[in-house]
Design a protein around this motif. Sequence first.
Motif, PDB file in Angstrom:
ATOM      1  N   LYS A 143       0.836  -1.211   0.000  1.00  0.00           N
ATOM      2  CA  LYS A 143       0.000   0.000   0.000  1.00  0.00           C
ATOM      3  C   LYS A 143       0.868   1.257   0.000  1.00  0.00           C
ATOM      4  N   LYS A 144       0.555   2.151  -0.925  1.00  0.00           N
ATOM      5  CA  LYS A 144       1.291   3.408  -1.044  1.00  0.00           C
ATOM      6  C   LYS A 144       0.294   4.565  -1.063  1.00  0.00           C
ATOM      7  N   GLU A 145       0.337   5.378  -0.019  1.00  0.00           N
ATOM      8  CA  GLU A 145      -0.631   6.471   0.085  1.00  0.00           C
ATOM      9  C   GLU A 145      -0.319   7.575  -0.930  1.00  0.00           C
ATOM     10  N   ILE A 146      -1.373   8.010  -1.627  1.00  0.00           N
ATOM     11  CA  ILE A 146      -1.232   9.079  -2.622  1.00  0.00           C
ATOM     12  C   ILE A 146      -1.610  10.415  -2.014  1.00  0.00           C
ATOM     13  N   SER A 147      -2.793  10.463  -1.408  1.00  0.00           N
ATOM     14  CA  SER A 147      -3.248  11.713  -0.782  1.00  0.00           C
ATOM     15  C   SER A 147      -4.421  11.430   0.152  1.00  0.00           C
ATOM     16  N   VAL A 148      -4.728  12.415   0.974  1.00  0.00           N
ATOM     17  CA  VAL A 148      -5.932  12.374   1.817  1.00  0.00           C
ATOM     18  C   VAL A 148      -6.715  13.637   1.492  1.00  0.00           C
ATOM     19  N   ASP A 149      -7.918  13.455   0.961  1.00  0.00           N
ATOM     20  CA  ASP A 149      -8.721  14.601   0.542  1.00  0.00           C
ATOM     21  C   ASP A 149     -10.156  14.418   1.031  1.00  0.00           C
ATOM     22  N   GLN A 150     -10.685  15.425   1.710  1.00  0.00           N
ATOM     23  CA  GLN A 150     -12.052  15.401   2.242  1.00  0.00           C
ATOM     24  C   GLN A 150     -12.307  14.181   3.127  1.00  0.00           C
ATOM     25  N   GLY A 151     -11.296  13.803   3.871  1.00  0.00           N
ATOM     26  CA  GLY A 151     -11.437  12.682   4.790  1.00  0.00           C
ATOM     27  C   GLY A 151     -11.322  11.322   4.131  1.00  0.00           C
ATOM     28  N   VAL A 152     -10.980  11.286   2.826  1.00  0.00           N
ATOM     29  CA  VAL A 152     -10.837  10.018   2.091  1.00  0.00           C
ATOM     30  C   VAL A 152      -9.366   9.808   1.754  1.00  0.00           C
ATOM     31  N   ALA A 153      -8.849   8.645   2.170  1.00  0.00           N
ATOM     32  CA  ALA A 153      -7.454   8.307   1.871  1.00  0.00           C
ATOM     33  C   ALA A 153      -7.393   7.597   0.522  1.00  0.00           C
ATOM     34  N   VAL A 154      -6.588   8.160  -0.400  1.00  0.00           N
ATOM     35  CA  VAL A 154      -6.407   7.566  -1.728  1.00  0.00           C
ATOM     36  C   VAL A 154      -5.042   6.893  -1.751  1.00  0.00           C
ATOM     37  N   SER A 155      -5.028   5.601  -2.115  1.00  0.00           N
ATOM     38  CA  SER A 155      -3.773   4.829  -2.076  1.00  0.00           C
ATOM     39  C   SER A 155      -3.638   3.969  -3.315  1.00  0.00           C
ATOM     40  N   ARG A 156      -2.421   3.500  -3.521  1.00  0.00           N
ATOM     41  CA  ARG A 156      -2.123   2.514  -4.567  1.00  0.00           C
ATOM     42  C   ARG A 156      -1.884   1.169  -3.895  1.00  0.00           C
ATOM     43  N   VAL A 157      -2.580   0.148  -4.363  1.00  0.00           N
ATOM     44  CA  VAL A 157      -2.387  -1.203  -3.829  1.00  0.00           C
ATOM     45  C   VAL A 157      -2.375  -2.183  -4.990  1.00  0.00           C
ATOM     46  N   SER A 158      -1.971  -3.397  -4.695  1.00  0.00           N
ATOM     47  CA  SER A 158      -1.983  -4.460  -5.693  1.00  0.00           C
ATOM     48  C   SER A 158      -2.958  -5.538  -5.231  1.00  0.00           C
ATOM     49  N   VAL A 159      -3.936  -5.860  -6.087  1.00  0.00           N
ATOM     50  CA  VAL A 159      -4.933  -6.889  -5.774  1.00  0.00           C
ATOM     51  C   VAL A 159      -4.930  -7.906  -6.896  1.00  0.00           C
ATOM     52  N   LYS A 161      -2.443  -9.238  -8.387  1.00  0.00           N
ATOM     53  CA  LYS A 161      -1.440  -8.796  -9.362  1.00  0.00           C
ATOM     54  C   LYS A 161      -1.954  -7.683 -10.282  1.00  0.00           C
ATOM     55  N   LYS A 162      -2.965  -6.994  -9.835  1.00  0.00           N
ATOM     56  CA  LYS A 162      -3.535  -5.895 -10.613  1.00  0.00           C
ATOM     57  C   LYS A 162      -3.347  -4.596  -9.838  1.00  0.00           C
ATOM     58  N   SER A 163      -2.901  -3.537 -10.546  1.00  0.00           N
ATOM     59  CA  SER A 163      -2.724  -2.229  -9.904  1.00  0.00           C
ATOM     60  C   SER A 163      -4.086  -1.595  -9.665  1.00  0.00           C
ATOM     61  N   VAL A 164      -4.314  -1.198  -8.417  1.00  0.00           N
ATOM     62  CA  VAL A 164      -5.632  -0.701  -8.014  1.00  0.00           C
ATOM     63  C   VAL A 164      -5.482   0.617  -7.258  1.00  0.00           C
ATOM     64  N   ILE A 165      -6.435   1.530  -7.494  1.00  0.00           N
ATOM     65  CA  ILE A 165      -6.511   2.763  -6.709  1.00  0.00           C
ATOM     66  C   ILE A 165      -7.546   2.536  -5.616  1.00  0.00           C
ATOM     67  N   SER A 166      -7.093   2.606  -4.392  1.00  0.00           N
ATOM     68  CA  SER A 166      -7.952   2.312  -3.243  1.00  0.00           C
ATOM     69  C   SER A 166      -8.452   3.601  -2.598  1.00  0.00           C
ATOM     70  N   PHE A 167      -9.749   3.609  -2.243  1.00  0.00           N
ATOM     71  CA  PHE A 167     -10.374   4.732  -1.537  1.00  0.00           C
ATOM     72  C   PHE A 167     -10.862   4.234  -0.184  1.00  0.00           C
ATOM     73  N   SER A 168     -10.424   4.887   0.868  1.00  0.00           N
ATOM     74  CA  SER A 168     -10.760   4.446   2.223  1.00  0.00           C
ATOM     75  C   SER A 168     -11.365   5.609   3.008  1.00  0.00           C
ATOM     76  N   LYS A 169     -12.558   5.366   3.580  1.00  0.00           N
ATOM     77  CA  LYS A 169     -13.261   6.405   4.330  1.00  0.00           C
ATOM     78  C   LYS A 169     -13.680   5.869   5.695  1.00  0.00           C
ATOM     79  N   ALA A 170     -13.197   6.504   6.756  1.00  0.00           N
ATOM     80  CA  ALA A 170     -13.588   6.118   8.107  1.00  0.00           C
ATOM     81  C   ALA A 170     -14.969   6.677   8.412  1.00  0.00           C
ATOM     82  N   ILE A 171     -15.836   5.865   9.022  1.00  0.00           N
ATOM     83  CA  ILE A 171     -17.199   6.273   9.365  1.00  0.00           C
ATOM     84  C   ILE A 171     -17.256   6.579  10.871  1.00  0.00           C
ATOM     85  N   PHE A 172     -17.783   7.741  11.190  1.00  0.00           N
ATOM     86  CA  PHE A 172     -17.851   8.183  12.594  1.00  0.00           C
ATOM     87  C   PHE A 172     -19.295   8.390  13.029  1.00  0.00           C
ATOM     88  N   PHE A 173     -19.528   8.125  14.321  1.00  0.00           N
ATOM     89  CA  PHE A 173     -20.806   8.454  14.946  1.00  0.00           C
ATOM     90  C   PHE A 173     -20.493   9.073  16.297  1.00  0.00           C
TER      91      PHE A 173
END
Length: 300
Positions: A143-159, A161-173
């Motif tokens: 996993k290689k982090e690209i940026s964090v924008d509007q609370g969403v972490a954008v990363s590069r990962v391999s799934v 053997k395929k290059s994938v752009i991952s979007f991760s959003k933490a949910i809060f209550f």
Amino acid sequence: MSSNENNNSDAVTISTQLPTGVTISVSKAIRSNKFLKRNFKPLIAYSILFILIGIISHLTLRSAQESSRWEVYDPGILSANNMGEKINAPLLEKDILTLNVAIGELEKKHNPVFSTILDHSGKIIAHSNPDKIGKAYDEPEDKKEISVDQGVAVSRVSVDKKSVISFSKAIFFSQVEIGKIIFGIDATQLDKKIAGFDRLLIITWLLGAVAFVVAVVLTDHYLKKKREKELEEIEQARRVGPYRLTRKIAQGGMAELYLAEYKREDGFKRIVAVKKILPHLLENKDFVEMFIREARLAAI
């Protein structure tokens, strides 16, 4: 103390002399090299132009690359935020059906490589692959982090053997993290587009280099021809019939007096004086006739 001062003085002298010596060497090299001497100014101008065009092209293409990336990142970030708002309450209530519907909607919109919803402990409670539900989510090692924008972490990962752009959003209550949504989009098309820009950048620099060389060669050819013509005109100006003017002796209001060399094909040479009418008097017929009479009298 005195010794140190002398050493420092020598060091300063050497440091100031070295650039001067280099400058003198470069100056001598330019003067001794006919090509550099003839094309020095055009070379400077073309070099500055080449660098400026190269930098502008480079920055333009890099900007286009970055825009292409964000054309992919922005929709993913927007979807992650929208989905985060939708599943906030269902995630808190562990409403699996609603969470799976949200996963299905995300797949219809982005056709992701994977999509998953985790609870606060990192356990998968909804996934595009049902076999992974109930298991712990493992972060990809590459996993290689690209940026964090509007609370969403954008990363590069391999799934798979395929290059994938991952979007991760933490949910809060109530400011407490209750889970996370993660999904990945295939980066193949984006990577091809970025690679295309890289190739275009290389081609742009190469074309600029070729244009630079062609411009220098054509300019050199033009300047050589121009110089040859100038020398030819100078040589013609130095000749009056069979006489080659070598040095101006004197000039009056009506004519110029030159020292000239007369040379025959058999090798016979003689130094003579040649008198030339000044250009502005050439159309004065009376003066020309008088000049001719003077020459005939001098020849007797």
